[in-house]
Scaffold this motif. Structure first.
Motif, PDB file in Angstrom:
ATOM      1  N   ALA A 123      11.767 -40.262  -7.810  1.00 18.53           N
ATOM      2  CA  ALA A 123      12.061 -39.026  -7.160  1.00 18.53           C
ATOM      3  C   ALA A 123      11.296 -38.782  -5.777  1.00 18.53           C
ATOM      4  CB  ALA A 123      11.564 -37.759  -8.170  1.00 18.53           C
ATOM      5  N   TYR A 124      11.579 -39.718  -5.019  1.00 20.14           N
ATOM      6  CA  TYR A 124      11.089 -39.634  -3.510  1.00 20.14           C
ATOM      7  C   TYR A 124      11.771 -38.518  -2.674  1.00 20.14           C
ATOM      8  CZ  TYR A 124       7.862 -42.951  -5.611  1.00 20.14           C
ATOM      9  OH  TYR A 124       7.112 -43.732  -6.426  1.00 20.14           O
ATOM     10  N   PHE A 125      12.309 -37.621  -3.046  1.00 17.88           N
ATOM     11  CA  PHE A 125      13.170 -36.790  -2.244  1.00 17.88           C
ATOM     12  C   PHE A 125      12.378 -36.177  -0.883  1.00 17.88           C
ATOM     13  CE2 PHE A 125      14.449 -36.263  -6.602  1.00 17.88           C
ATOM     14  CZ  PHE A 125      16.080 -36.579  -6.579  1.00 17.88           C
TER      15      PHE A 125
ATOM     16  N   GLY B 261      10.751 -34.784 -17.956  1.00 15.38           N
ATOM     17  CA  GLY B 261       9.361 -35.160 -17.447  1.00 15.38           C
ATOM     18  C   GLY B 261       9.193 -36.150 -16.543  1.00 15.38           C
ATOM     19  N   GLY B 262       8.175 -37.053 -16.550  1.00 18.50           N
ATOM     20  CA  GLY B 262       8.052 -38.246 -15.532  1.00 18.50           C
ATOM     21  C   GLY B 262       6.760 -38.883 -15.266  1.00 18.50           C
TER      22      GLY B 262
ATOM     23  N   TYR C 168       5.768 -29.143  -9.576  1.00 17.05           N
ATOM     24  CA  TYR C 168       5.645 -28.608 -11.145  1.00 17.05           C
ATOM     25  C   TYR C 168       6.396 -27.158 -10.989  1.00 17.05           C
ATOM     26  CZ  TYR C 168       2.708 -32.555 -11.692  1.00 17.05           C
ATOM     27  OH  TYR C 168       2.256 -33.998 -11.803  1.00 17.05           O
ATOM     28  N   LYS C 169       6.142 -26.380 -10.102  1.00 15.50           N
ATOM     29  CA  LYS C 169       6.313 -25.114 -10.029  1.00 15.50           C
ATOM     30  C   LYS C 169       8.140 -24.886  -9.998  1.00 15.50           C
ATOM     31  CE  LYS C 169       2.546 -22.530  -8.382  1.00 15.50           C
ATOM     32  NZ  LYS C 169       2.163 -21.393  -7.134  1.00 15.50           N
ATOM     33  N   ASN C 170       8.933 -26.162  -9.344  1.00 13.85           N
ATOM     34  CA  ASN C 170      10.206 -25.828  -8.928  1.00 13.85           C
ATOM     35  C   ASN C 170      10.890 -26.780 -10.059  1.00 13.85           C
ATOM     36  OD1 ASN C 170      10.894 -24.332  -6.287  1.00 13.85           O
ATOM     37  ND2 ASN C 170       8.924 -25.234  -5.684  1.00 13.85           N
ATOM     38  N   ILE C 171      10.278 -27.737 -10.701  1.00 14.25           N
ATOM     39  CA  ILE C 171      11.053 -28.647 -11.693  1.00 14.25           C
ATOM     40  C   ILE C 171      10.705 -28.717 -12.860  1.00 14.25           C
ATOM     41  CG2 ILE C 171      11.683 -31.025 -11.706  1.00 14.25           C
ATOM     42  CD1 ILE C 171      12.940 -29.879  -9.209  1.00 14.25           C
ATOM     43  N   TRP C 172       9.463 -28.883 -13.158  1.00 10.94           N
ATOM     44  CA  TRP C 172       9.143 -29.293 -14.396  1.00 10.94           C
ATOM     45  C   TRP C 172       9.501 -28.360 -15.662  1.00 10.94           C
ATOM     46  CZ3 TRP C 172       7.721 -33.695 -13.501  1.00 10.94           C
ATOM     47  CH2 TRP C 172       7.140 -34.541 -14.391  1.00 10.94           C
TER      48      TRP C 172
ATOM     49  N   GLN D  46      15.854 -27.105  -3.485  1.00 12.12           N
ATOM     50  CA  GLN D  46      16.902 -26.331  -4.128  1.00 12.12           C
ATOM     51  C   GLN D  46      18.369 -27.397  -4.427  1.00 12.12           C
ATOM     52  OE1 GLN D  46      17.042 -23.306  -5.845  1.00 12.12           O
ATOM     53  NE2 GLN D  46      18.820 -24.246  -6.580  1.00 12.12           N
ATOM     54  N   LYS D  47      18.638 -28.026  -3.359  1.00 15.31           N
ATOM     55  CA  LYS D  47      19.586 -28.875  -3.008  1.00 15.31           C
ATOM     56  C   LYS D  47      19.402 -29.915  -4.080  1.00 15.31           C
ATOM     57  CE  LYS D  47      20.950 -32.347  -0.037  1.00 15.31           C
ATOM     58  NZ  LYS D  47      21.040 -33.242   1.165  1.00 15.31           N
TER      59      LYS D  47
END
Length: 349
Positions: free
Chosen positions: A220-222, A308-309, A297-301, A240-241
């Motif tokens: 996940a190196y976005f 997870g990851g 963590y705030k946006n995805i987890w 968001q994208k």
């Protein structure tokens, strides 16, 4: 006699009702839906043997999973043979070293992802393998199969919970789709645990065999920010994208997304091209690394589609080489506490 028959009939009905209730409850509960997040750290394989003291720092992250990586080698993008050094090489990449490391992890209550992967030449990108003949592709398939099946058998023998069938092999996956379906089938014959594949962040949408695996694995190196020290609002906006994209893939295949790798360097512009190490032109910036982890963590987890990851990466040995202070590892940096706080929160629900 009638009373005895009536009693037996009553007991039978109660037993059936109990079994039906149990089956209904089991059917209603999806283990993956109720499982806690995979709060993982990637361990750098060690040159020499280790004991439990090398594993204890994983508790400082509040990690419940660790990724173990035994590397194989290819000389170049055009050389198809995969070579695995079982005799020479680092202890942590040899079969007995992998097995021992996995055992030490499990002794500390940490589950394991076994993630064998290829290193090419001087670090060329594995997704760009370029072979010109059917014979060359067949050589790659045969030697890669030998390598992967060796570790699938180790994963089965050591009862390792998760196995990764490949990492960032874009062209190999694109050019030889039938091979990957055969490989997955062969692995399933010897290994009963969960399977994933680690696709690069810009390629996971094109993988065709997610339905045959347990997780959609994404390295996940976005890209998230062009700023020297990223701003939280910028990161949230740019996530968001990628969130919409991952949610769509998760729904398409009915699989959760697993960040098979994720992390950030502790240097300026860490969010611009997160897959790159820092050059001499960048300064140390632990704050940038901390902010990027915190906002991930705030946006995805807590998303429902997020499994997870695995943070990239932790060194069990002294690794204070030149540039360490800018590299991906969060250990002994501000981001280590950021990760530990998020993992503790995720573990507590």
């Amino acid at each position: 006699m009638k009373k005895i028959l009536l009693l037996l009939l009553t007991i039978g009905l109660l037993s059936c009702n109990s079994k039906s209730k149990d089956l209904a409850q089991n059917k209603a509960v999806d283990p993956k839906a109720t499982a806690s997040k995979i709060n993982g750290i990637t361990l750098v394989a060690t040159r020499d043997s280790i004991d439990h003291t090398a594993i204890l720092p994983f508790k400082n992250y509040n990690a419940n999973y660790a990724a173990i990586i035994p590397y194989a080698w290819m000389q170049s993008l055009e050389e198809p043979k995969v070579t695995y050094e079982e005799i020479r090489g680092w202890w942590g990449e040899k079969p007995h070293g992998v097995a021992k490391t996995a055992s030490l992890m499990k002794d500390q209550g940490i589950k394991v992802l076994l993630k064998p992967q290829i290193w090419i030449g001087r670090g060329d990108y594995t997704g760009s393998i370029s072979l010109k003949s059917e014979e060359a592709w067949k050589t790659l398939e045969d030697t890669y199969t030998d390598y992967i099946m060796k570790f699938a058998q180790i994963a089965a023998r050591e009862k390792i919970g998760m196995f990764c069938i490949g990492t960032e092999l874009d062209s190999f996956v694109k050019e030889r789709p039938a091979y990957w379906l055969r490989l997955i089938k062969n692995i399933r014959m010897v290994y009963a645990g969960e399977l994933t594949y680690a696709a690069n962040w810009d390629n996971y949408k094109h993988v065709t065999f997610w339905s045959d695996l347990d997780y959609v694995g994404v390295d996940a190196y976005f890209p998230l920010s062009d700023e020297k020290t990223p701003d939280a609002a910028t990161i949230t906006k740019n996530w968001q994208k990628w969130k919409d994209e991952m949610k769509g893939i998760s729904e398409k295949y009915d699989k959760k997304i697993l960040f098979s790798e994720y992390g950030y360097i502790s240097a300026d512009y860490a969010g611009k091209e997160p897959w790159k190490n820092a050059g001499e032109d960048r300064e140390v910036n632990e704050e940038a690394q901390h902010i990027l982890f915190e906002q991930l963590y705030k946006n995805i987890w807590q998303e429902d589609w997020m499994a997870g990851g695995f943070v990239w990466k932790h060194h069990a040995e002294d690794s204070k080489w030149r540039g360490y202070e800018k590299r991906f590892t969060p250990q002994n940096k501000k981001a280590q506490q950021t990760i530990a706080k998020a993992y503790r929160k995720a573990s507590n629900g």
